[in-house]
Design an enzyme around this catalytic site. Structure first.
Site, PDB file in Angstrom:
ATOM      1  N   ILE A  99       0.829  -1.201   0.000  1.00  8.61           N
ATOM      2  CA  ILE A  99       0.000   0.000   0.000  1.00  8.61           C
ATOM      3  C   ILE A  99       0.866   1.253   0.000  1.00  8.61           C
ATOM      4  O   ILE A  99       0.607   2.205  -0.748  1.00  8.61           O
ATOM      5  CB  ILE A  99      -0.941  -0.019   1.219  1.00  8.61           C
ATOM      6  CG1 ILE A  99      -1.980  -1.137   1.070  1.00  8.61           C
ATOM      7  CG2 ILE A  99      -1.623   1.330   1.402  1.00  8.61           C
ATOM      8  CD1 ILE A  99      -2.853  -1.333   2.292  1.00  8.61           C
ATOM      9  N   ASP A 142      -5.107   2.245   6.796  1.00  6.31           N
ATOM     10  CA  ASP A 142      -4.414   1.690   7.965  1.00  6.31           C
ATOM     11  C   ASP A 142      -5.367   0.714   8.630  1.00  6.31           C
ATOM     12  O   ASP A 142      -6.447   1.103   9.080  1.00  6.31           O
ATOM     13  CB  ASP A 142      -4.023   2.814   8.917  1.00  6.31           C
ATOM     14  CG  ASP A 142      -3.670   2.321  10.317  1.00  6.31           C
ATOM     15  OD1 ASP A 142      -3.226   1.158  10.442  1.00  6.31           O
ATOM     16  OD2 ASP A 142      -3.850   3.098  11.279  1.00  6.31           O
ATOM     17  N   ASN A 169      -6.184  -0.529  14.968  1.00  5.38           N
ATOM     18  CA  ASN A 169      -6.784  -0.879  16.245  1.00  5.38           C
ATOM     19  C   ASN A 169      -7.660   0.294  16.655  1.00  5.38           C
ATOM     20  O   ASN A 169      -7.439   1.420  16.215  1.00  5.38           O
ATOM     21  CB  ASN A 169      -5.683  -1.117  17.276  1.00  5.38           C
ATOM     22  CG  ASN A 169      -6.189  -1.721  18.559  1.00  5.38           C
ATOM     23  OD1 ASN A 169      -6.928  -1.089  19.312  1.00  5.38           O
ATOM     24  ND2 ASN A 169      -5.781  -2.940  18.843  1.00  5.38           N
ATOM     25  N   GLN A 172       0.611  -4.752  10.267  1.00  8.92           N
ATOM     26  CA  GLN A 172       0.473  -3.702   9.256  1.00  8.92           C
ATOM     27  C   GLN A 172       0.458  -2.294   9.847  1.00  8.92           C
ATOM     28  O   GLN A 172       1.187  -1.409   9.404  1.00  8.92           O
ATOM     29  CB  GLN A 172      -0.789  -3.956   8.425  1.00  8.92           C
ATOM     30  CG  GLN A 172      -0.869  -3.126   7.156  1.00  8.92           C
ATOM     31  CD  GLN A 172      -1.806  -1.930   7.281  1.00  8.92           C
ATOM     32  OE1 GLN A 172      -2.297  -1.602   8.354  1.00  8.92           O
ATOM     33  NE2 GLN A 172      -2.045  -1.249   6.181  1.00  8.92           N
ATOM     34  N   GLU A 173      -0.386  -2.077  10.848  1.00  7.43           N
ATOM     35  CA  GLU A 173      -0.495  -0.733  11.406  1.00  7.43           C
ATOM     36  C   GLU A 173       0.785  -0.302  12.106  1.00  7.43           C
ATOM     37  O   GLU A 173       1.268   0.827  11.907  1.00  7.43           O
ATOM     38  CB  GLU A 173      -1.667  -0.658  12.392  1.00  7.43           C
ATOM     39  CG  GLU A 173      -1.820   0.736  12.994  1.00  7.43           C
ATOM     40  CD  GLU A 173      -3.035   0.872  13.897  1.00  7.43           C
ATOM     41  OE1 GLU A 173      -3.249  -0.042  14.719  1.00  7.43           O
ATOM     42  OE2 GLU A 173      -3.759   1.874  13.794  1.00  7.43           O
ATOM     43  N   GLU A 174       1.348  -1.183  12.914  1.00 10.99           N
ATOM     44  CA  GLU A 174       2.560  -0.827  13.659  1.00 10.99           C
ATOM     45  C   GLU A 174       3.722  -0.520  12.713  1.00 10.99           C
ATOM     46  O   GLU A 174       4.496   0.420  12.950  1.00 10.99           O
ATOM     47  CB  GLU A 174       2.943  -1.952  14.620  1.00 10.99           C
ATOM     48  CG  GLU A 174       2.044  -2.082  15.833  1.00 10.99           C
ATOM     49  CD  GLU A 174       0.791  -2.900  15.584  1.00 10.99           C
ATOM     50  OE1 GLU A 174      -0.010  -3.084  16.513  1.00 10.99           O
ATOM     51  OE2 GLU A 174       0.609  -3.362  14.430  1.00 10.99           O
ATOM     52  N   TYR A 180       8.169  -8.879   8.149  1.00 19.09           N
ATOM     53  CA  TYR A 180       6.849  -8.637   8.719  1.00 19.09           C
ATOM     54  C   TYR A 180       6.759  -9.362  10.048  1.00 19.09           C
ATOM     55  O   TYR A 180       7.244 -10.483  10.194  1.00 19.09           O
ATOM     56  CB  TYR A 180       5.782  -9.152   7.753  1.00 19.09           C
ATOM     57  CG  TYR A 180       4.361  -8.993   8.237  1.00 19.09           C
ATOM     58  CD1 TYR A 180       3.746  -7.758   8.220  1.00 19.09           C
ATOM     59  CD2 TYR A 180       3.641 -10.077   8.707  1.00 19.09           C
ATOM     60  CE1 TYR A 180       2.431  -7.602   8.649  1.00 19.09           C
ATOM     61  CE2 TYR A 180       2.324  -9.940   9.142  1.00 19.09           C
ATOM     62  CZ  TYR A 180       1.728  -8.699   9.108  1.00 19.09           C
ATOM     63  OH  TYR A 180       0.444  -8.551   9.537  1.00 19.09           O
ATOM     64  N   TRP A 216      -8.243  -6.107   5.124  1.00 20.86           N
ATOM     65  CA  TRP A 216      -8.570  -5.358   6.338  1.00 20.86           C
ATOM     66  C   TRP A 216      -9.287  -6.272   7.349  1.00 20.86           C
ATOM     67  O   TRP A 216     -10.313  -6.867   7.056  1.00 20.86           O
ATOM     68  CB  TRP A 216      -9.472  -4.190   5.943  1.00 20.86           C
ATOM     69  CG  TRP A 216     -10.085  -3.434   7.062  1.00 20.86           C
ATOM     70  CD1 TRP A 216      -9.465  -2.914   8.153  1.00 20.86           C
ATOM     71  CD2 TRP A 216     -11.467  -3.071   7.183  1.00 20.86           C
ATOM     72  NE1 TRP A 216     -10.368  -2.248   8.951  1.00 20.86           N
ATOM     73  CE2 TRP A 216     -11.605  -2.333   8.376  1.00 20.86           C
ATOM     74  CE3 TRP A 216     -12.605  -3.292   6.403  1.00 20.86           C
ATOM     75  CZ2 TRP A 216     -12.822  -1.823   8.816  1.00 20.86           C
ATOM     76  CZ3 TRP A 216     -13.821  -2.780   6.830  1.00 20.86           C
ATOM     77  CH2 TRP A 216     -13.922  -2.053   8.021  1.00 20.86           C
ATOM     78  N   GLY A 217      -8.701  -6.378   8.547  1.00 21.19           N
ATOM     79  CA  GLY A 217      -9.329  -7.150   9.617  1.00 21.19           C
ATOM     80  C   GLY A 217      -9.363  -8.634   9.389  1.00 21.19           C
ATOM     81  O   GLY A 217     -10.224  -9.323   9.943  1.00 21.19           O
ATOM     82  N   CYS A 218      -8.422  -9.153   8.610  1.00 24.03           N
ATOM     83  CA  CYS A 218      -8.469 -10.578   8.248  1.00 24.03           C
ATOM     84  C   CYS A 218      -7.368 -11.410   8.877  1.00 24.03           C
ATOM     85  O   CYS A 218      -7.233 -12.583   8.558  1.00 24.03           O
ATOM     86  CB  CYS A 218      -8.399 -10.732   6.729  1.00 24.03           C
ATOM     87  SG  CYS A 218      -9.787  -9.988   5.864  1.00 24.03           S
ATOM     88  N   GLY A 219      -6.563 -10.842   9.738  1.00 24.22           N
ATOM     89  CA  GLY A 219      -5.519 -11.620  10.386  1.00 24.22           C
ATOM     90  C   GLY A 219      -6.010 -12.164  11.712  1.00 24.22           C
ATOM     91  O   GLY A 219      -6.915 -12.988  11.759  1.00 24.22           O
TER      92      GLY A 219
END
Length: 810
Positions: free
Chosen positions: A552, A563, A566, A580-582, A621, A696-699
């Protein structure tokens, strides 16, 4: 055993080895034999039926690949020898061309070429045998026969035999002339069929096909080994990113398909090929900032809407912004950030004479302590604990100690304590000079923006590093609904993740202390006051570019970048989190300052950050994350002197029950959350850049990737934005989502109709499901409901009972 010998001899002929070859049996008996004679003798008694012939190896492989060919590392030399051998065999090999008849003949073989020939050429025998053994015809009813995706092992692995034959033909026979036809296999219709192959097993790494076969058969063992050299591995090293760390991603084998008419070629554009790394609209056709953006209004402070912390009348490109107002305005209440330089920031100190506790200025103690020479990690620790005495027995500085003593070499450590830390101290102590205007807290339900200079952001982050912000070391008090801002959690524990985080952040501090940044950054909290009526929407889907490569932040430059947040923005960036976000908050550290004033996001809220700069590169990662050096950000700036990097933090729901996410209540929540982040009702749609997003939100949050992709497509369409979707290495997801988007677009299915289909799926499939996952997955259900035709091939694999591994997503 006959099959084994024939395969061996076919391999020798293909490589163009001499006519005579020395072989050894386990008892060391030497055999000198003519390869052609033995091959013809074996053919006389061998029935070339692909349905009955099976050659198996014991190394664990998938059912779709029964043999593995030599390493691709030696393919170039192999092809050279092969070409030489072919010419030699054509001139030197003498074979009986009369066709055999009767029980011992080659039954069921059609002879190609000149009809005046009495029998096949030696080249035909060789290619035919090779095809019988290497590419046995699959039964039409086999599910593997229709699989299009061909996977290949890594640079030092092995390509499947069927893929090797296809590549061989592509190189040697781009077109078939009358002369070339003589050297083709006798069943060429099988050569253009797509055959599924599987990656090699670990047991096969480093060896060749013949070595694998010799382990399974106690027969002839040839003394040759094909391996990949270490230098080959070194030659293919590159900067790895998120897409290199997830299963389900393999390099496709490039295959030549038969010539097709223009009509069929156009139709193929709508289907997924094994070579494709992206599908849909080319990414360069999607809109980006600043090219698509409209004119910005003048930057000004608007009470209750926009807090601007600099002199807008003195804003100039390339010059450091001037803080506004000129003097520090002290505010200490529940609506603004409580600054460490406030006169009300008091610290209990015991009087040396009376032994009574007296409250003194904590800021004066901070300045006194940090201005002392800090020449070691221990002195830095003692300094922080001096004005945080209540935390002395709680805080652990192991990660900071390891970074200073074990990671940094003596010269780097000397630079840290002799130059960088003193510069950071001076930056932090300028808080009352730089951050003169009270910073409002972006509380829940607010629609408010804060614009500050990059220099002001750097000052606030330096204070976060030295843990100076008052009342922010515990969530039990007034800031219980805010993220951590002080870096004390970053310093604790021996985790290698913390070391890499410190490297990344120190790179940022080195950059901003050596040269003052000159831009601005805007933080906007936005709430969706009125949820949409999704069922009644007549909006059509917008364009999509979907790819299994890229990231991205790199490929989505100039777009609205998502992003996967959280609800406490930044997640675990100052502690142990590293997804991802961190990662995004680490490489763009100016994002971290949002944690200072942003309350936890509610279900109808998002946070938009515009203008942050990337200071670091990275590889890996999560536990493989590593800082990879400094980054020079060349993103252009807008009229407010902000980098044209717009990031929206939207937090997905976490699902412990997989089926729960398909309920109407949860669908509405996720749709409204995404729409809140994507929509800009105050702007014209032609001025909106595409959305760069992914899983998004899939981990760990348990979301279904195919559902989340569909929901984001609906929200983007309603917001008037195109979509650039990054699957982070999942090529099957790329195929499935593209096919679904193409299907809905061709059928002219609008947003409301898709929403209705999602409701039908929940009521008819999920609601009555007794297992953890539905028997019918989402995409096949939609295909069936919309059309009586069957779902496209390979769609929705990995969904429902086959869950896609967690990747770069929360």
């Amino acid at each position: 055993m006959a099959a084994y010998h024939i395969l061996r001899f076919a391999h020798i002929l293909k490589k163009g080895l001499p006519k005579k070859q020395v072989w050894t049996k386990p008892n060391n008996t030497s055999i000198v034999v003519s390869a052609q004679v033995v091959l013809m003798t074996a053919l006389a008694d061998f029935e070339p039926s692909a349905k009955r012939l099976r050659v198996e190896i014991s190394a664990p492989t998938s059912p779709s690949s029964s043999l593995q060919a030599p390493s691709s590392c030696s393919r170039d030399n192999h092809d050279t020898v092969e070409n030489q051998g072919r010419g030699q065999n054509d001139t030197e090999t003498k074979m009986d061309k009369r066709p055999k008849t009767g029980a011992d003949g080659l039954r069921g073989v059609k002879i190609k070429g000149d009809r005046r020939r009495n029998g096949p050429t030696p080249q035909q025998f060789r290619n035919t045998v090779y095809q019988w053994l290497v590419k046995p015809k699959k039964k039409p009813t086999s599910p593997e026969a229709t699989q299009e995706d061909v996977e290949m092992a890594g640079d030092c692995g092995f390509q499947s035999t069927s893929a090797q034959v296809l590549a061989y033909q592509h190189a040697e026979n781009p077109t078939l002339s009358d002369e070339d036809e003589k050297t083709q296999p006798l069943t060429p219709q099988e050569l253009d069929e797509d055959k599924p192959v599987s990656p090699p097993s670990k047991d096969s790494a480093g060896g060749g096909l013949m070595q694998t076969l010799s382990r399974n058969h106690g027969g002839l063992e040839k003394k040759e080994v094909e391996t990949c050299s270490a230098s080959s591995e070194d030659s293919v090293k590159h900067n790895t990113k998120i897409t290199d760390f997830f299963s389900g991603t393999s390099s496709p084998v490039r295959r030549r398909r038969p010539d097709k008419s223009p009509e069929k070629q156009d139709a193929d554009k709508e289907t997924t090929s094994a070579e494709a790394k992206w599908l849909g609209t080319p990414i360069n056709e999607l809109k980006r900032m600043p090219e698509c953006g409209g004119l910005l209004p003048p930057l000004r402070d608007i009470r209750g809407q926009h807090t601007v912390m600099i002199r807008t009348d003195l804003l100039e490109d390339g010059k450091v912004s001037v803080p506004y107002p000129a003097k520090f305005k002290d505010t200490w209440d529940d609506d603004y950030v409580k600054m460490p330089c406030s006169s009300r920031n008091l610290f209990p100190v015991q009087d040396e004479v009376t032994q009574e506790l007296q409250k003194k200025s904590r800021w004066e103690l901070i300045k006194e302590t940090l201005n002392d020479t800090l020449s070691s990690q221990q002195e830095l620790k003692n300094a922080i604990l001096k004005y945080s005495a209540s935390q002395a027995k709680k805080w652990d500085f192991t990660a900071l100690r390891l970074y200073c003593t074990k990671v940094l070499d003596p010269d780097a450590a000397e630079h840290l304590f002799g130059s960088l830390l003193p510069d950071m101290v001076q930056l932090a102590l300028r808080a009352s000079e730089l951050c003169t205007k009270p910073i409002p807290l972006l509380k829940g339900g607010m629609n408010h923006s804060i614009t500050m200079s990059q220099e002001q952001v750097a000052c606030l982050l330096a204070n976060a590093f030295f843990c100076t912000f008052p009342r922010r070391n515990s969530r039990r008090k007034e800031y219980c609904n805010y993220p951590d801002i002080n870096f004390f959690r970053l310093f604790e524990g021996p985790s290698p993740r913390k070391i890499e985080k410190l490297k990344t952040l120190m790179c940022y501090f080195k950059s901003v202390t050596e040269q003052n940044p000159t831009g601005l950054v805007t933080f906007t909290r936005k709430s969706l006051d009125k949820p949409l009526n999704w069922r009644s929407s007549q909006t059509r889907l917008t364009k999509i570019h979907i790819t299994c490569e890229g990231t991205i932040e790199d490929d989505g430059y100039g777009m609205l970048q998502v992003d996967f947040a959280n609800q406490f923005v930044g997640g675990g960036v100052t502690s142990s989190g590293l997804v991802q976000e961190e990662i995004r908050f680490l490489i763009n550290p100016e994002l971290i300052v949002s944690r200072l004033f942003t309350e936890a996001l509610d279900h109808n809220e998002c946070l938009i950050i515009t203008g942050t700069e990337q200071y670091s590169d990275y590889t890996g990662y999560s536990h493989t994350y590593q800082w990879a050096g400094s980054h020079q950000d060349t993103t252009p700036r807008d009229d407010w002197q902000r980098r044209c990097t717009e990031i929206v933090a939207i937090d997905a729901l976490q699902f412990k029950n997989f089926l729960q996410q398909f309920s109407p209540e949860k669908l509405n929540r996720e749709l409204n959350k995404a729409y809140c982040g994507f929509a800009r009702p105050e702007e014209r749609r032609q001025n909106l850049a595409a959305v760069a997003t992914g899983n998004w939100g899939c981990g760990v949050f348990g979301g279904d990737a195919r559902l989340k992709a569909l929901l984001q497509m609906l929200a983007a369409a309603e917001a008037g934005r195109d979509v650039a979707y990054f699957t982070f290495g999942d090529s099957q997801l790329m195929t499935d989502v593209h096919k679904m988007h193409s299907f809905l677009t061709r059928r002219k299915i609008c947003v409301g109709e898709v929403y209705d289909l999602l409701g039908q799926y929940y009521s008819s499939v999920c609601k009555s499901c007794l297992s953890r996952r539905p028997d019918v997955s989402l995409y096949p259900f939609i295909y069936q409901q919309v059309s009586s035709s069957p779902a496209p091939d390979d769609s929705d694999r990995g969904s429902a009972r086959h869950h896609v591994p967690a990747d770069r997503r929360r």
